[in-house]
Design a protein around this motif. Sequence first.
Motif, short mmCIF file in Angstrom:
data_model
loop_
_atom_site.label_atom_id
_atom_site.label_comp_id
_atom_site.label_asym_id
_atom_site.label_seq_id
_atom_site.Cartn_x
_atom_site.Cartn_y
_atom_site.Cartn_z
N TYR A 279 1.05 -0.95 -0.04
CA TYR A 279 0.08 -0.16 -0.25
C TYR A 279 0.85 1.22 0.10
CZ TYR A 279 0.89 0.48 4.84
OH TYR A 279 1.63 -0.08 6.28
N LEU A 280 0.60 2.11 -0.32
CA LEU A 280 0.60 3.43 -0.41
C LEU A 280 0.19 4.62 0.42
CD1 LEU A 280 1.96 3.89 -4.11
CD2 LEU A 280 3.38 3.35 -2.47
N LYS A 281 0.83 5.62 0.99
CA LYS A 281 -0.06 6.70 2.19
C LYS A 281 -0.13 7.69 1.35
CE LYS A 281 1.85 4.58 6.45
NZ LYS A 281 2.29 4.56 7.62
N THR A 282 -1.25 8.10 1.66
CA THR A 282 -1.39 9.60 0.37
C THR A 282 -2.33 10.38 1.54
OG1 THR A 282 -3.13 8.71 -0.89
CG2 THR A 282 -0.71 8.61 -1.40
N LEU A 283 -2.91 11.44 1.32
CA LEU A 283 -3.78 12.43 2.29
C LEU A 283 -4.87 12.10 1.55
CD1 LEU A 283 -1.85 15.69 1.11
CD2 LEU A 283 -1.98 14.93 3.60
N LYS A 284 -5.15 11.62 0.75
CA LYS A 284 -6.86 11.30 0.74
C LYS A 284 -6.52 9.75 1.27
CE LYS A 284 -9.54 10.65 -3.57
NZ LYS A 284 -9.50 10.23 -5.09
N GLY A 285 -5.80 9.33 1.62
CA GLY A 285 -6.12 7.94 1.98
C GLY A 285 -5.12 6.48 2.01
N ASP A 286 -4.65 5.29 2.27
CA ASP A 286 -4.41 4.73 1.79
C ASP A 286 -4.42 3.33 0.78
OD1 ASP A 286 -2.80 5.56 4.15
OD2 ASP A 286 -3.01 3.75 5.57
#
Length: 484
Positions: A279-286
């Motif tokens: 998974y990749l973490k972003t401000l929108k979500g994982d």
Amino acid sequence: MGCGSCSTGGGCSPAGCKSNGSCLTNGCSKLDVYDWLSHMDMPVNYKPFPIIEIKFKGSRKEFFLNTDNIYLENGDLVVVEATTGGYDIGHISLTGELVRMQLTKRRVKEEDVLKKIYRRATPADVDKWKAAKDMEWETMHSARKLALSLNLSMKLSDVDYQADKSKATFYYTAEGRVDFRELIKKMAETFRIRIEMRQIGMRQEASRLGGIGSCGRELCCSTWLTDFKTVSTSAARYQNLSLNTLKLAGQCGKLKCCLNYELDTYMDALKHIPDNVNYLKTLKGDARLQKTDIFKKQMWFSYPREESWIAVPLARVKEIQQMNKDGVLPDDLLVFVEVENEPIKALDYENVVGQDSLTRLDERNRNAKKKNNKNRNKNKPNPNNPGGQQRPENAGGQQNASAQQRPQGPRPEGGQQQRPQGPRPEGGGQPNNNAQQRPQGPRPEGGANPNRDRNRNRPNNNRNRPRPDGNRGGVDGGGEAPKA
């Protein structure tokens, strides 16, 4: 195993069978090796390699010594020495220097080859050999009945008779060890022959029996594959294949050998794919990893509570992975770059290269059809006027002045026909009966105009009055204008 269409006397010819060119599975050309040195001339002092490769029924191949220097070609039937005494008959599969390479491949030393080639097979040898092969089918079914009567957990798959009918080899498959001593006694009493039992694996059984794979072609193990490598489920996992045993298993019940064919290519492509990217973490979500396209070098991610997948290039995945390690969260998986829309310039060489409209030929054909129809209608005779005579315009038989034929002849200079000169009546133009002034006043009831009815029934004497130029019609020049 010989085939019924092989040439008599000498067995199968070097080119194969006469019927269709080759016997394929369980025939003359099974597991053939192409001799790419056959068209080359050897040196004068060259001594032929004395070891010959000979193939027998199934995928069995052995090496024999040509001590008598007999001239042999691929496909010839020869009588060779058997392992346990007697003789056997087989086809020559390879001669010359390629046999030396086959020995190296199979890790066989030249000193270990001890069995000899006796002679070429005679017609009597071939007849006896074919009679022994005809007994194999009946013998195998009788042996299966004996194994079932003894309740042995084994499966007899094939029988191979020696050419002199002195020995029979039974090939069977079993999951574990089987005590078949009682079976051998009964088979020896029934067939009156020496018995040899040989256990083989599932893949070897499929290679001996042959068949058609799910790809629609003959099994690789029964046509050209000689060595069987281990196939694991990791080979299917690396290639992103569905781990469905029904699709991954072959005729033998094991994993398909073709899973190893493209494995090296996938392993080379996987070197550029980053590891441990679940998974990749972003401000929108994982964003969770859903799929990896190895050859397009893309990875598909999806956000929670969203059904759509997002294709992310490998370079962007590595960039986000490094940002997550540094504690930075990007806004989104993809970076949107605004591109200014520049006006598209029209190329002046479009028609030169042939970039015309696709319907230009249709329009040209449509115009040509219209011209042909017009010409056809012009030349088509009129059934109402067969003589081609001109019909009068008026019901009284008199021609109208506008429909009369114009006088033929050269025009004067200037391109315009001169009109007759003369004084015109007052008003500056030619009087017209239809252009006369109508009396003004209220119309009678019913909407009818009495003057119109009166003029309609009045005879027009001006039509028959001759003009100064000789034509009939209205008033011209010095004529008298009609009275209202």
